[in-house]
Write a protein that holds these residues in place. Structure first.
Motif, short mmCIF file in Angstrom:
data_model
loop_
_atom_site.label_atom_id
_atom_site.label_comp_id
_atom_site.label_asym_id
_atom_site.label_seq_id
_atom_site.Cartn_x
_atom_site.Cartn_y
_atom_site.Cartn_z
N ALA A 189 0.85 -1.20 0.00
CA ALA A 189 0.00 0.00 0.00
C ALA A 189 0.88 1.24 0.00
O ALA A 189 2.01 1.22 0.49
N ILE A 190 0.36 2.30 -0.57
CA ILE A 190 1.02 3.59 -0.52
C ILE A 190 0.81 4.19 0.87
O ILE A 190 -0.29 4.16 1.41
N ALA A 191 1.87 4.70 1.47
CA ALA A 191 1.75 5.31 2.79
C ALA A 191 0.71 6.43 2.76
O ALA A 191 0.75 7.29 1.86
N PRO A 192 -0.22 6.46 3.70
CA PRO A 192 -1.26 7.49 3.68
C PRO A 192 -0.69 8.90 3.85
O PRO A 192 -1.33 9.87 3.47
N GLU A 193 0.52 9.01 4.41
CA GLU A 193 1.13 10.34 4.58
C GLU A 193 1.66 10.90 3.27
O GLU A 193 1.93 12.09 3.16
N SER A 194 1.88 10.04 2.27
CA SER A 194 2.51 10.48 1.02
C SER A 194 1.61 11.48 0.30
O SER A 194 0.44 11.19 0.02
N GLY B 70 7.66 11.03 9.89
CA GLY B 70 7.67 9.67 10.43
C GLY B 70 6.31 9.28 10.93
O GLY B 70 5.47 10.12 11.23
N ALA B 71 6.07 7.97 10.99
CA ALA B 71 4.78 7.47 11.45
C ALA B 71 4.99 6.12 12.12
O ALA B 71 5.86 5.35 11.74
N VAL B 72 4.18 5.85 13.14
CA VAL B 72 4.19 4.56 13.82
C VAL B 72 3.10 3.70 13.19
O VAL B 72 1.93 4.08 13.20
N ARG B 73 3.47 2.55 12.62
CA ARG B 73 2.49 1.68 11.99
C ARG B 73 1.87 0.70 12.99
O ARG B 73 0.69 0.40 12.92
#
Length: 483
Positions: free
Chosen positions: A289-294, A350-353
């Motif tokens: 999946a494409i990172a939602p933050e992108s 940055g993001a915590v998955r």
């Protein structure tokens, strides 16, 4: 069963339900299609943009015979189709379109030039990528034995586009040429022996173009007749595919026997879905999946969005003009970087998955549910970074260690004197800097470490909030004063 030769992304060959399912996988498939299409600094003159098309390149057989690149790719995967199931197949690739820049002459004619300078961009020669699709739907029952072979063709084309200056006058034109491409999709299926009714699907995409390189033929000439970034989407309307990366125990032998050449099939679509497969020239995990933050496509997917956005925004005006003239997609990247709101840029940091115990079961609830954004957009947990109940024998925020007769702990100021172990090149820059001790930590071997933030560091507050400190042993610091 072959899609029309057009630039459009039409999927009229598929039933609405199948088309809706394929649409969920196309966002990731588009990232595969344009992986490495144009790299930072997004200019045709950049050295790394002069040797292009590195993934999923299927060249004409005559060029493949010279060695180094291949004319076909093969996907094999396992599926469990239900009676009457149909298989939808979408072959996706880019067709190179060679662009020549010409300026207008006083007599109304045109002459080819290395560049055309306009107010907002510099147009230069470039190979554009035009998306092509081959779409077909076949009954699984018809794939037994030799299966089916579906040929397709994309004809040679020549197009011109006028170029106008800021006052609306003709300054030149763009001449675009595409070479002819022909290929074939071969599909076959064989039922396997075993406790469960399982079928091995074989899908081959092959370039069959009869182009032959001349005496001066090179890779650039072959690319005009090649399938670029080619990959497959497969969809069952009734039934399921097995994961090739995490198959059930009984299927591991059959999965290992599958022969995938220059492709990597994974389950696609939403997690838990098993009716879709993306077979890519790039290794992916199931349900990519494409990172939602992108914030948008940057085409340099091996890099980090935040770094690319900051670097692109820092290009000079002249560099941005060339990027805008290199390709429409490069122009969109420049526009994205120049107009990105601060809050969007901040979320790229940055993001915590997921968070879970390393030896415990996977959580059943949303792993991000305990987290809520703070006022500055940083995810803040509802528990401290250190759990006081985990080990009552240590307390990082109150423990102290004696260095040169001074008891150091959280709030103490020290001078950094690294160098005994020289384990990090960054130590050379920190030698002699003053720092604030944030915590005293004990490792499992009985070692003591000081977590510090460097005084004068503009990112100290962020490090403190996220618990991302620099660590030194007691013999690498000198006490200044105690809190």
């Amino acid at each position: 069963m072959t899609a029309p030769a057009s630039d459009a992304s039409s999927s009229a060959a598929f039933a609405p339900a199948v088309e809706a399912r394929l649409a969920t996988a196309r966002q990731v498939a588009d990232a595969v299609l344009f992986e490495g299409y144009v790299l930072y600094p997004y200019r045709a003159s950049a050295a790394k943009n002069r040797l292009r098309w590195q993934f999923g390149v299927l060249v004409p057989p005559a060029w493949s015979a010279r060695g180094g690149e291949h004319s076909f790719q093969q996907t094999e995967c396992l599926m469990e189709p239900r009676p009457g199931a149909n298989l939808a197949v979408e072959v996706r690739f880019l067709h190179a379109r060679r662009r020549t820049v010409q300026r207008v002459l006083p007599d109304g004619g045109f002459e080819t030039v290395p560049g055309l300078h306009l107010d907002d961009r510099i147009l230069v020669p470039w190979d554009e990528g035009v998306e092509e699709r081959v779409e077909l739907t076949v009954p699984v029952a018809g794939l037994a034995g030799e299966g089916v072979a579906v040929p397709f063709t994309r004809p040679a084309r020549r197009e011109t586009e006028p170029v106008l200056d800021g006052e609306g006058r003709t300054a030149g034109r763009l001449l675009r040429r595409r070479g002819e491409i022909s290929g074939v999709v071969r599909l076959s299926a064989a039922e396997l022996d075993g406790p469960y009714r399982t079928t091995r699907l074989t899908a081959v995409v092959e370039n069959t173009c009869d182009w032959v390189p001349g005496p001066g033929g090179d890779r650039d000439a072959a690319l005009a007749h090649s399938l670029l970034a080619s990959h497959l989407l497969l969809c069952l309307d009734r039934g399921a595919f097995l994961s090739m990366t995490g198959p059930p125990e009984w299927a591991k032998g059959a999965v290992a026997a599958c022969r995938n050449l220059r492709t990597w099939p994974v389950l696609a679509g939403e997690p838990g879905r098993t009716d879709l497969v993306l077979s890519s020239p790039i290794i992916l995990e199931d349900h990519p999946a494409i990172a939602p933050e992108s914030p948008g496509a940057l085409y340099d997917a091996t890099e980090i969005d935040e770094i690319l956005a900051l670097r692109t925004a820092a290009l000079t005006d002249e560099e941005k003009r060339e990027a805008r003239g290199t390709d429409e997609r490069a122009a969109a990247v420049v526009e994205l970087a120049d107009t990105m709101p601060a809050e969007v840029l901040e979320r790229l940091h940055g993001a915590v998955r997921s968070l879970r115990e390393a030896t415990g079961p996977a959580p059943q609830e949303d792993p991000l549910a305990p987290f809520a954004p703070c006022d500055h957009g940083t995810a803040r947990p509802d528990t401290p970074w250190w759990d006081p109940g985990g080990d009552t024998g240590v307390d990082p925020e109150h423990d102290r260690v004696v260095v040169d007769g001074a008891a150091l702990g959280a709030g103490s100021r020290v001078v950094l004197r690294p160098g005994l172990r020289r384990s990090d090149a960054q130590d050379l820059f920190l030698h002699g800097r003053t720092a604030l001790v944030e915590a005293v930590l004990h490792d499992v071997d009985g070692g003591v470490h000081l977590a510090v933030t460097v005084e004068g560091d503009p990112g100290a507050d962020i490090r403190r909030e996220q618990g991302r400190f620099l660590y030194f042993q007691p013999d690498e610091v000198e006490p200044l004063e105690t809190a």
